[in-house]
Each structure stands twice: as structure tokens, then as C-alpha cells.
Design an enzyme around this catalytic site. Structure first.
Site, PDB file in Angstrom:
ATOM      1  N   ASP A 188       0.880  -1.146   0.000  1.00  0.00           N
ATOM      2  CA  ASP A 188       0.000   0.000   0.000  1.00  0.00           C
ATOM      3  C   ASP A 188       0.934   1.217   0.000  1.00  0.00           C
ATOM      4  OD1 ASP A 188      -2.054   1.804   0.070  1.00  0.00           O
ATOM      5  OD2 ASP A 188      -3.213   0.735   1.585  1.00  0.00           O
TER       6      ASP A 188
HETATM    7  C1  BGC Z   1      -4.901   3.316  -0.023  1.00  0.00           C
HETATM    8  C2  BGC Z   1      -4.972   2.371  -1.198  1.00  0.00           C
HETATM    9  C3  BGC Z   1      -4.752   3.133  -2.477  1.00  0.00           C
HETATM   10  C4  BGC Z   1      -3.431   3.857  -2.399  1.00  0.00           C
HETATM   11  C5  BGC Z   1      -3.113   4.670  -3.624  1.00  0.00           C
HETATM   12  C6  BGC Z   1      -3.641   4.159  -0.044  1.00  0.00           C
HETATM   13  O1  BGC Z   1      -3.707   5.142   0.916  1.00  0.00           O
HETATM   14  O2  BGC Z   1      -4.988   2.594   1.163  1.00  0.00           O
HETATM   15  O3  BGC Z   1      -6.188   1.690  -1.216  1.00  0.00           O
HETATM   16  O4  BGC Z   1      -4.810   2.262  -3.558  1.00  0.00           O
HETATM   17  O5  BGC Z   1      -3.451   4.744  -1.304  1.00  0.00           O
HETATM   18  O6  BGC Z   1      -3.950   5.758  -3.713  1.00  0.00           O
END
Ligand code: BGC
Length: 727
Positions: A259
Site C-alpha cells: 500500500d
Molecule cells: C490506499 C490504497 C490506495 C493507495 C493509492 C492508499 O492510501 O490505502 O487503497 O490504492 O493509497 O492511492
């Protein structure tokens, strides 16, 4: 004779295809190896981490492309700046917004999930994305989780069944789905560090099955590690979750991506299965003179460990091999479709999913549907009648080319009615990570709404939550389960002013409803995307007969929910650790087993017609391991409207040697039936799916003996119980 010959020909053809597929796969691996051999250490390292907020570098010298990613999961997100979270301000990146995944789950219709995936994948492809960051299948554990709307509810079987077609269809476009957030990211509060302690049994029976199905049945090409920890280790580089379960046990051959900012240690990241590191606290060139991406855990520090001989280069090669495999499936594939975007068919899919996912929860005096051809005055009250719901919510925010509000949808359909509108309450603008209260005067908003409501023939109240911080939004949880922004008080006053009132809740989460006995109709509408207003008007007018079913339980009050029953250590934890004390008894499993009645049960949803289940029987009464159980039943539509019903089969094991939920969903089927007609439905499931995860042997264990099948149209509306035996 002819039949035998035909049979042999078919067998040879199938075998031929299998051999061909194997040869292609082998050929692919040979090509990957030959590229790998040409790459320098520096080039290989560069491929394992970001070069911008949403891309990782290619190898320009060899023409190997960059990988471009985008959120996910309800539409393709607008373009983000290279080095920071700001929007890039492109003018060609507005898209079709599809309903949130809670809504998709509520359709109980895997075929629709496939249509959703196809349409979304086409949009991602047209926007030149290689990886779509979604879908998410974190289990709905608490109604406070700010991101429940992005997930598929509380039941592992429902989530598994619905996620597989979505992924397959997205990937048919040559776009990788990225399954998130692996694993146990069931709350937003403290998501960056909270350490989850949960039993192996709950892990395997409740929290992992949808991921497993996505890997083994859908063949997902990438997975996103979550922010939180599990048993003291960060999930994005986790020995058990990634190396053992995902890559060894499930044979996942794709790419594990962090993530954004979930990597914490080079050695662990290298050795515990992380393949691409994204989003680690950097703003690229803006905060240092040298490219800050070079200081990612999987950049310079990783290279140095390899150069010192502390980590074998083979570890890096495995990552690059996986990345190249994903590229051959996506941006290096020879036969990738071109994709398309903002076409009418995609809007149709969005409207269909929204219409089928809306759940009718209460309908006294046949309040719904409301005749659209009647002259009358309708008071449409509530901020959610006009509020854009594709805006806010965190990373799933969308720049929708079009978003029909509920008010607009009603105005278009109820052309004979006089529609009055009043906000009634105001929540304030969306702001990332903080709450910005509205500057409007709550008192005068209330007064106007009550005045309008008292003049109308019908009141339609559009409330619920929204995508602001502290509501249905990433990066924070709700503080409690009550309706926010003074809505309970407003509703009490509106009900006094006009008893002919129906409530339409727009949310991705359950809310408390102290006013429920005094309203006539209740509809659970989710975040419905581009066609929200049309889909809502479809259901309110009766153009669409509702057939959605709740993908999670609505407790009366928060402590009736299992996670909350066990107090703070269970949710949200003490700031360091949390313990999933309810274990396997999540959602309806808890309500059923503990005999704590929910306000609305999992699988529940009304229709404008009536259905009757009859002649419910299994093909046999005794089975062995590996068998399939086939259950048949007749479903009659005994009302005056065409409609669809979801037959649900739950199974329980009386006198089990281990603790069990009273019953668990093992099969379901949605059928469309014309008024006055009856259809026969068959449902099957494998006896193996009745096994429990036996911690004493670390394997699934199918107990012998009697099992009870509960067949009905909701977890709390069982028409018949049947006994089967497993020998
Ligand atoms: C989120 C993800 C997301 C990523 C990119 C993170 O903060 O948890 O679900 O895909 O950011 O935006």
C-alpha cells in the site's frame, strides 16, 4: 459409435488446448528469463520501486515500458501529480463512476460483477493503466470502519463469489486487478501501525477466503499488502501472509505491491515477498537534491545488501520475474484490447448494478413504489438528495463525467409531481483528514425543511452518511453508529410534520435508526456512482423492482456487533495491539449464534412482489468428502410484479467438536421470475466447503456426521431446514 468418436475428438481438442497453454506459459517463462539475463543490477532494482506517485520505471534501454497504476475500485481515478497527491488537472480523465463495492455485493449477482469488471477494465485500459488498484475484500467487521463502502460485506463466501468475476473481467482487458488490502485491514483508525491478533481459524475461515478465491479462481495478477501489522510484523512484508500463504500455499505467481507507504524495512521487504514498493514518504525531487525514490527500502538500501552479499541476487530476480510476468499479461501483451470510456453501455452497467444493489428494508402500507404519473407534491428533504458522492472518501474518489443526483433523477421521472426540495441539514465540505463543519445555519435549514414537509403529500428523506472524513472515508473511522449532522433530531421533527414519510439512506455502513418505527418506508441506497439518481428513481417509481440483499448485518446498537461487544481491546485496540476476540463469529454468525437479533439481518431485502420457496430438497441425504451437494427448490412469484429473488443456503454443524457459527452461507442464486410464474432452481456446493480450519493440524478438517441446511431468502428468514450426513 459417432458419439464416442465425437467424445474422443473433444477430449483431444481440450488436451491440445491444455498442452498449448502450458507451452505458451513455458515460452513466456523462457522469454522472461532471457530478458532477466540482459538486465543490470541497477535496472532490476529500479523496477522494484516507484518512480512517481503512481508508476514504476521501465528499462528504456531495452524498450521495457513503465507500469502505470490507478485507483480503484469503483472507477479510474483522475490523474495525480508526479510527486505529490495533488490532482494533475488533466481535462481528459473524467470517467464513468460505478457503484461502490458494497452495492455490487448487495446485488448477489455474480454475472453483474462480471459486467462491472468488463466495463471498469475497459475504462482503465482506455486511460492507459496497467494496474487497477482494486477490488478490496476486507471483511466488514465493524460498522465504524471508514472504508467498508469499498469492500464486499461481512461474509467470506459472498465476497469470494462476487470478487472472482470482477477480477477475471477486468483482466480480460489486459489490465491487472490489484486485490487489496492484504490482510486484516478492517479499520482505518491507526491503520498505519495497529497490530492485529487473530486466531488461525478466524484468519483462514473469515478473513482470507476471498483473497484465496481471487488468487486461485480468478488468477489475480497483483495483490496489495496492507498498512497494519499482524502478529508483530507489517503485512506488506510478512513471512506468513505473503511468503507462506500467498506465494507458497496458494501459488500466487503475480506481484505483491505495498500500500502507499506501507514498507518499513529493507531486509524484511526483500525477504518477505514484497515485489514493488510504492508511496514511501517521499515527494520525489521536491524534498531532496537526489531523486528521493532512490532511497526507498527497495532501492539503494536493497542494492547495497545484495552487493555486500547479505541478500542473494536470486531474491531480486524472483521479484523482477514476477514484474515481467505481469507486464507480459498487461503492457507487453501482444493482444491487448483498446478499451473504451464514457460510452452508454458503461452507464447502463452502472445503472443496472445500482438498481439491483439497492435494498428495500421497510415498506409499510406499500409506501413504495410511488406512482410517477400521479399529480402530487413530493418534498425531497436532505443533503444527500443533491450531494456529489463520487467526491471525497479518500483514494476511491472519482472525477465522474456525470453524476445524476437523487433529486435530478426524481425530477426527470416524476414529471407530473410538484417536487419541493430542502437541504434540512448540512455537513460541510469534504476535506482530507479533517472535519470542516458547515457554515450554514442548522436551525433555519431545519425550519425550512419542516415547513416544506408539512405541505407535501409525500416526504422523501435523503440522508445517511457521506464521503467526509469521519464518515465513509479512508483514513479515519466513524466515532459512533448514530446518524451525523443532527439528522435524528431533524427526522423526528419531519415525522411529526408529515407521517407519510420514506427514508432513503445513502451510506456504505449501518447506522442506528431510533425513528424507524415511525417511518413508512426505508431504502438502503449505497454510493451509486454516475447513475445514482436514475437508479434511485427507477426503484422509487417501480420501474425496477428492488432485489438487493444486505451484504452485512445492521445491529440495533453498536455493542450488539461482535467486535464491539468485547470492548476496546477488540475495537479499536489500545493503540498498539488489538485482539479479534469474537474470533470466527463475525456479522450474522455472531447475531445467530449469540441470539442477538439484528435490526436488519445479512441477506435481507424486500421486493414489490412476493416469493414462495417450496419443494426444497437435496439430491441425496448422505455424502462423502469431495462430493457435491445439489439442492433444488421451486420459487414462485405470487405477487403482481415481475421480480428477482435470491435463494440462500446456509449450513450448520450441530454437535461439532469445535465452536461453530449456527450457520454459514454456502450457496446462493438470484433468479428473475415473472409474476404468477414459478421456476426451479438448483444450487450446488462441495462438501469440502463445510470443513473448519483445524488449528491442531494447521489444515482444513471435514467433520463427519450430520449437518443442517437452512434454505431461505435471508439469514433470518429460513423456509426449510434439511439434514444431510457426511460419511
Ligand atoms: C490506499 C490504497 C490506495 C493507495 C493509492 C492508499 O492510501 O490505502 O487503497 O490504492 O493509497 O492511492
Amino acid at each position: 459409435m459417432k458419439r464416442i468418436t465425437l467424445g474422443i475428438v473433444i477430449l483431444v481438442l481440450i488436451w491440445g488446448k491444455a498442452v498449448e497453454a502450458q507451452a505458451t506459459a513455458q515460452g513466456l517463462e523462457v522469454r522472461i528469463d532471457s530478458i532477466l539475463a540482459q538486465l543490470t543490477l541497477e535496472e532490476k532494482i529500479s523496477m522494484t520501486h516507484a518512480q512517481s506517485k503512481f508508476s514504476s520505471p521501465g528499462v528504456p534501454r531495452l524498450g521495457i515500458p513503465e507500469i502505470w497504476m490507478s485507483d480503484g475500485p469503483h472507477g479510474v481515478r483522475a490523474e495525480i501529480n508526479w510527486d505529490d497527491w495533488g490532482y494533475a488537472g488533466w481535462t481528459n480523465d473524467s470517467i464513468t463512476a460505478f457503484p461502490a463495492l458494497t452495492c455490487l455485493a448487495a446485488t448477489f449477482n455474480p454475472e453483474l460483477s462480471s459486467q462491472y469488471g468488463t466495463a471498469l477494465g475497459e475504462e482503465a485500459r482506455y486511460r492507459k493503466k496497467d494496474i487497477l488498484l482494486g477490488p478490496g475484500v476486507n471483511i466488514y467487521r465493524t460498522p465504524l470502519n471508514g472504508r467498508n463502502f469499498e469492500y464486499m460485506g461481512e461474509d467470506p463466501f459472498l465476497a469470494s463469489t462476487m470478487v472472482v468475476p470482477y477480477i477475471k473481467a477486468v483482466q480480460q482487458n489486459g489490465v491487472a486487478a490489484c486485490l487489496k488490502h492484504y490482510a486484516l485491514n478492517n479499520q482505518e483508525l491507526w491503520r498505519g501501525h495497529i497490530n492485529v491478533e487473530v486466531s488461525d481459524r478466524a484468519l483462514h475461515e473469515i478473513y482470507l477466503p476471498a483473497y484465496k478465491a481471487a488468487v486461485q479462481e480468478a488468477g489475480v495478477w497483483s495483490v496489495m499488502g496492507s498498512y497494519n501489522q499482524f502478529r508483530g510484523q507489517y503485512c506488506s512484508h510478512h513471512e506468513i501472509l505473503i511468503n507462506k500463504i500467498l506465494k507458497d500455499d496458494w501459488a500466487f505467481d503475480g506481484v505483491l505491491i505495498t500500500d502507499w507507504g506501507s514498507a518499513h524495512d529493507t531486509r524484511e521487504a526483500a525477504l518477505n515477498g514484497l515485489d514493488i514498493e510504492m508511496g514511501t514518504g517521499t515527494n520525489g525531487l521536491t524534498t531532496s537534491t537526489e531523486n528521493a525514490y532512490s532511497y526507498y527500502y527497495l532501492a539503494k538500501p536493497f542494492r547495497e545488501l545484495i552487493e555486500k552479499g547479505e541478500i542473494e541476487e536470486a531474491v531480486l530476480d524472483d521479484k523482477v520475474r514476477r514484474i515481467l510476468r505481469l507486464m507480459y499479461r498487461t503492457n507487453m501483451s501482444q493482444n491487448r484490447p483498446l478499451g473504451r470510456m464514457n460510452n452508454p453501455e458503461h452507464l447502463d452497467v452502472a445503472r443496472k448494478v445500482a438498481g439491483e444493489g439497492i435494498v428495500l428494508l421497510k415498506n409499510d402500507e406499500a409506501f413504495f413504489p410511488i406512482n410517477p404519473d400521479k399529480k402530487m407534491t413530493i418534498a425531497v428533504i436532505g443533503e444527500n438528495a443533491t450531494r456529489a458522492m463520487t467526491v471525497g472518501g479518500g483514494s476511491s474518489e472519482l472525477k465522474a463525467k456525470k453524476e445524476i443526483s437523487p433529486l435530478k433523477g426524481l425530477q426527470e421521472r416524476f414529471t407530473q409531481a410538484t417536487i419541493l426540495h430542502s437541504m434540512g441539514y448540512a455537513s460541510g465540505p469534504p476535506a482530507y483528514g479533517k472535519v470542516m463543519p458547515s457554515i450554514l445555519d442548522a436551525d433555519s435549514l431545519q425550519k425550512t425543511a419542516i415547513r416544506i414537509a408539512s405541505k407535501a403529500d409525500v416526504v422523501l428523506y435523503f440522508g445517511g452518511l457521506n464521503k467526509n472524513h469521519g464518515q465513509d472515508c479512508e483514513g479515519g473511522d466513524r466515532k459512533d453508529m448514530a446518524l451525523p449532522f443532527g439528522q435524528d433530531e431533524l427526522l423526528n421533527k419531519l415525522i411529526k410534520a408529515n407521517r407519510n414519510i420514506g427514508v432513503i439512506l445513502i451510506s456504505g455502513n449501518a447506522v442506528e435508526m431510533p425513528w424507524l418505527p415511525r417511518i413508512k418506508g426505508l431504502i438502503q441506497a449505497w454510493y451509486l456512482g454516475s447513475e445514482a439518481g436514475h437508479a434511485i428513481a427507477d426503484v422509487i417509481s417501480g420501474d425496477v423492482n428492488p432485489s438487493g440483499k444486505l451484504p452485512f448485518s445492521f445491529p440495533h446498537i453498536l455493542v450488539d456487533n461482535a467486535a464491539h461487544h468485547y470492548g476496546e481491546l477488540s475495537y479499536p485496540g489500545d493503540g498498539t495491539n488489538q485482539y479479534y476476540k469474537e474470533d470466527i463469529l463475525v456479522g450474522y454468525r455472531w447475531h445467530d449464534t449469540q441470539k442477538i437479533k439484528p435490526l436488519y439481518a445479512f441477506g435481507y431485502g424486500l421486493s414489490y412482489t412476493r416469493f414462495k420457496l417450496s419443494r426444497i430438497k437435496t439430491d441425496k441425504s448422505s455424502y462423502t468428502a469431495g462430493d457435491s451437494v445439489t439442492l433444488s427448490c421451486d420459487v414462485a412469484n405470487t405477487g403482481n410484479t415481475n421480480g428477482s429473488e435470491v435463494v440462500q443456503v446456509y449450513v450448520g454443524k450441530p454437535n461439532s467438536k469445535v465452536k461453530r457459527a449456527l450457520k454459514e452461507l454456502k450457496a446462493f442464486r438470484k433468479v428473475e421470475i415473472e409474476k404468477g410464474k414459478k421456476v426451479s432452481v438448483m444450487l450446488t456446493f462441495k462438501t469440502d466447503n463445510l470443513a473448519f480450519y483445524d488449528e491442531s493440524i494447521s489444515r482444513w478438517n471435514l467433520e463427519k456426521g450430520d449437518y443442517l441446511l437452512y434454505v431461505g431468502n435471508a439469514s433470518n428468514n429460513i423456509t426449510k431446514e434439511l439434514k444431510i450426513n457426511i460419511k
